[in-house]
Scaffold this motif. Structure first.
Motif, short mmCIF file in Angstrom:
data_model
loop_
_atom_site.label_atom_id
_atom_site.label_comp_id
_atom_site.label_asym_id
_atom_site.label_seq_id
_atom_site.Cartn_x
_atom_site.Cartn_y
_atom_site.Cartn_z
N GLY A 1 2.29 -13.39 2.70
CA GLY A 1 3.24 -12.34 3.15
C GLY A 1 2.42 -10.78 3.04
N LEU A 2 3.07 -9.94 3.38
CA LEU A 2 2.46 -8.69 3.43
C LEU A 2 3.26 -7.57 2.46
N SER A 3 2.50 -6.54 1.89
CA SER A 3 2.86 -5.71 1.07
C SER A 3 2.19 -4.31 1.55
N ASP A 4 3.09 -3.23 1.44
CA ASP A 4 2.82 -1.81 1.72
C ASP A 4 1.95 -1.26 0.65
N GLN A 5 0.84 -1.03 0.70
CA GLN A 5 -0.05 -0.42 -0.34
C GLN A 5 0.35 0.99 -0.66
N GLN A 6 0.97 1.89 0.43
CA GLN A 6 1.34 3.23 0.23
C GLN A 6 2.50 3.37 -0.19
N GLY A 7 3.32 2.25 -0.77
CA GLY A 7 4.42 2.55 -1.40
C GLY A 7 4.00 2.63 -3.28
N ASN B 1 9.85 5.10 1.79
CA ASN B 1 10.90 3.87 2.29
C ASN B 1 10.34 2.74 1.62
N THR B 2 9.33 2.61 0.92
CA THR B 2 8.73 1.15 0.28
C THR B 2 8.25 1.61 -1.34
N ALA B 3 8.27 2.83 -1.76
CA ALA B 3 8.03 2.86 -3.13
C ALA B 3 9.11 2.63 -3.93
N PRO B 4 8.57 1.96 -5.08
CA PRO B 4 9.78 1.50 -6.14
C PRO B 4 10.17 2.95 -6.77
N ALA B 5 11.15 2.77 -7.55
CA ALA B 5 11.78 3.88 -8.15
C ALA B 5 10.86 4.68 -9.11
N GLU B 6 10.19 3.91 -9.83
CA GLU B 6 9.20 4.71 -10.62
C GLU B 6 8.51 5.46 -9.99
N TYR C 1 -2.31 1.39 5.01
CA TYR C 1 -2.87 0.34 4.31
C TYR C 1 -1.77 -0.79 4.00
N PHE C 2 -2.06 -1.84 4.19
CA PHE C 2 -1.17 -3.06 3.68
C PHE C 2 -2.16 -4.17 3.05
N LEU C 3 -1.54 -4.80 2.04
CA LEU C 3 -2.10 -6.02 1.54
C LEU C 3 -1.54 -7.23 2.02
N VAL C 4 -2.50 -8.24 2.47
CA VAL C 4 -1.86 -9.33 2.92
C VAL C 4 -2.59 -10.59 2.07
N THR C 5 -1.59 -11.52 1.63
CA THR C 5 -1.83 -12.55 0.55
C THR C 5 -1.54 -13.68 1.40
N GLY C 6 -2.48 -14.56 1.22
CA GLY C 6 -2.17 -16.19 2.07
C GLY C 6 -2.48 -16.98 1.14
N HIS C 7 -1.84 -18.46 0.94
CA HIS C 7 -2.00 -19.57 0.42
C HIS C 7 -1.96 -20.75 1.36
N ALA C 8 -2.79 -21.68 1.00
CA ALA C 8 -2.79 -22.94 1.92
C ALA C 8 -2.90 -24.05 0.89
N ARG C 9 -2.23 -25.18 1.13
CA ARG C 9 -2.57 -26.33 0.77
C ARG C 9 -2.80 -27.57 1.39
N PHE C 10 -3.72 -28.12 1.06
CA PHE C 10 -3.77 -29.68 1.87
C PHE C 10 -4.23 -30.79 0.99
N VAL D 1 7.56 4.62 11.85
CA VAL D 1 8.19 4.63 10.57
C VAL D 1 7.94 3.24 9.99
N ASP D 2 7.78 3.04 8.81
CA ASP D 2 7.55 1.52 8.06
C ASP D 2 8.67 1.61 6.86
N HIS D 3 9.47 0.48 6.79
CA HIS D 3 10.50 0.49 5.63
C HIS D 3 10.50 -1.21 5.64
N LEU D 4 11.12 -1.47 4.36
CA LEU D 4 11.43 -2.85 3.90
C LEU D 4 12.37 -3.71 4.75
N GLY D 5 13.01 -3.03 5.63
CA GLY D 5 13.62 -3.95 6.68
C GLY D 5 13.16 -4.40 7.92
#
Length: 279
Positions: A69-75, A184-189, A243-252, A45-49
């Protein structure tokens, strides 16, 4: 001569910083895969907690910082679910039309997307478009007749412009295969769109209630639905995600790097990379 040396040194520093940033972003991708694999071993089970859903606060690393961070694409509503086994899916079309209406967009856009994806040359009514519509444009082109790879593919489809794509972007995705919506992860719309008789206010109440207690299975979800919302097509819904989307940012220093990647997780296997792009 001195200013040329200074410029050269600055360029070398920037290149080194950019290389460091790219390495750290790739490390963030490996972190995401590890988190998802560990999560799969503990529950289906996958949920936002869960831990994977918590954003990675800016993390100091030597000479810079990392965030992501990670976001659930099946939401989200999967545009490629509009066509299943080569044919338009009536249930998914109805759900997408409802989503468009909730977002105050023309519901006929759903037919145009289905026609762009499906392999035939017959326009879907109402609002569909096939080769004849696109060949009349300047410059002309044909309908893709294949699945979308990203949401940006909407720009080439009849009826879509920048404003409409921007309005949809928070609620839709384009995944390699048809997928159910994770309740468990879908927005209301998206929840309201997936259930014919569910109003947006009722969907918002469900979203609020799952913050305290996530849905353990679809039976639990059905039991907590308001009585008028009795029509539930369980083929469109799930409590787990693949399916999940990972986003990463780095600064040097002055150099920054970022990437997004779509990961596919099958059971407890190490998540596979579907695609990756710099941002």
């Amino acid at each position: 001569m001195a200013w040329q040396q200074q410029l050269w040194l600055r360029q070398v520093e920037n290149l080194a910083a950019q290389a460091q940033s790219r390495v750290v972003v790739l490390a963030a991708l490996q972190w995401a895969r590890s988190v998802l694999a560990q999560d799969a071993r503990s529950s289906s089970v996958d949920h936002l907690g869960e831990g994977w859903a918590q954003a990675l606060s800016p993390l100091p690393v030597e000479g810079g910082e990392l965030s992501g961070g990670l976001s659930d694409q099946q939401g989200l509503f999967n545009l490629n679910s509009l066509v299943r086994e080569g044919k338009a899916s009536a249930a998914d079309l109805a759900a997408f039309r409802k989503l468009l209406e909730l977002l105050q967009l023309p519901p006929g856009l759903a037919s145009a997307v289905a026609d762009w994806i499906d392999p035939d040359a017959e326009a879907t009514y109402p609002g569909g478009a096939e080769d004849m519509d696109y060949l009349a444009l300047d410059p002309p082109y044909r309908a893709a007749n294949r699945a979308l790879t990203t949401v940006d593919g909407l720009y080439r489809i009849k009826g879509f412009d920048a404003a409409r794509v921007a309005r949809l972007r928070a609620f839709v995705t384009a995944l390699p295969q048809a997928t159910p919506v994770n309740v468990n992860t879908a927005p209301a719309e998206v929840l309201a769109a997936a259930i014919a008789d569910l109003s947006l206010d009722q969907a918002r109440a469900l979203v609020a209630s799952r913050k305290a207690r996530h849905f353990t299975d679809l039976a639990d979800f059905r039991a907590r639905l308001p009585q008028p919302a009795a029509q539930v097509n369980e083929t469109l819904l799930s409590v787990g995600s693949r399916y999940f989307l990972v986003t990463g940012h780095a600064r040097f220093g002055r150099a920054k790097a970022g990437c997004q990647a779509l990961l596919e997780r099958e059971a407890t296997a190490w998540p596979k990379l579907v695609w990756q792009k710099n941002i």
